[in-house]
Design an enzyme around this catalytic site. Sequence first.
Site, mmCIF file in Angstrom:
data_model
loop_
_atom_site.group_PDB
_atom_site.id
_atom_site.type_symbol
_atom_site.label_atom_id
_atom_site.label_comp_id
_atom_site.label_asym_id
_atom_site.label_seq_id
_atom_site.Cartn_x
_atom_site.Cartn_y
_atom_site.Cartn_z
ATOM 1 N N LYS A 142 0.804 -1.227 0.000
ATOM 2 C CA LYS A 142 0.000 0.000 0.000
ATOM 3 C C LYS A 142 0.836 1.277 0.000
ATOM 4 O O LYS A 142 0.407 2.306 -0.531
ATOM 5 C CB LYS A 142 -0.957 0.003 1.195
ATOM 6 C CG LYS A 142 -2.108 -0.970 1.064
ATOM 7 C CD LYS A 142 -3.098 -0.780 2.187
ATOM 8 C CE LYS A 142 -4.321 -1.664 2.007
ATOM 9 N NZ LYS A 142 -5.348 -1.388 3.037
ATOM 10 N N ALA A 201 -4.800 0.775 7.803
ATOM 11 C CA ALA A 201 -6.247 0.951 7.753
ATOM 12 C C ALA A 201 -6.674 2.126 8.617
ATOM 13 O O ALA A 201 -7.543 2.917 8.237
ATOM 14 C CB ALA A 201 -6.949 -0.324 8.210
#
Length: 297
Positions: free
Chosen positions: A85, A149
């Site tokens: 990510k 997250a």
Amino acid sequence: MSLRFIEKNDLANSINYDPTKEFACLLGSPVSHSISPDMHNFSFDKLGIDARYYAIDIKPNELSEIMDDIREVDFLGANVTMPLKTEIIKYLDKLDISSELAGSVNTVVPINGQLVGYTTDGAGFVDSLQEINVNVEGKDILILGAGGAATSIIVELALNKANSITIAKRFNKTLNNVKDFASKVTNKTKCTTSVINIEDNNILKETISKCHILINATPIGMTSNDSLIDKTFLRPSLVVCDLIYEPDMTKLLKDASDVGCKYINGKYMLLYQGARSFRLWTDLSMPIEDVKDKFFS
């Protein structure tokens, strides 16, 4: 045109690759457990889109090669999961404001010959709150954890006009980085964002007494009957969210249920972040209710 990476690594059979169709894909490792291919392929079929979605297991040292391939073919877009990510940002041309603030990307979209990075995790979380009729605007929010997250969710909460966000984390070597992140969010969005010590129960209790929404973005509760929050800190007017969805009822959520809180786990965040990606790629709405009935009931 097919992806050379797939041919070179003999992946075509294992992922049922069809080079005659448009495609989207999930990049990361491990990805074999992901529900994303089923969810997106069902949606493509439901809407009559001649495309396939593939989960491609990619390590960081392989990312450069497949991104070179992707730039040479027509494709709808990609999802990105751990551990890529952050790594993928160096291969993109632009970032949207959420990805720029969060420092991570989970969705790639080709736009006018450029690859643009988005993060739909936070938006998916905010969208999932509609399942329990909760709006974040004007709310004071405590989030446990500061991982990938969590940062995406924090950014989206701030962009959706939360009043304040408190990040609870261990005061370890990453503390200054998280404090810098919190300051950046505050400056860019005007949502007051601060950091407290997750190991100080007195501060946790005081913060929870003043907040409207509590979010667990740590893995605590995934593999054990543990919770970071004492049950006595909860009250019926508090909304409790846990990003864990297996098990569907962690100790934190069981405690929340016992106390009478509204609560939700992370499964609908997965659904709604996928729906956000789907719209970015196709300009169409994922058939949410059909997907929910088939994969999330």
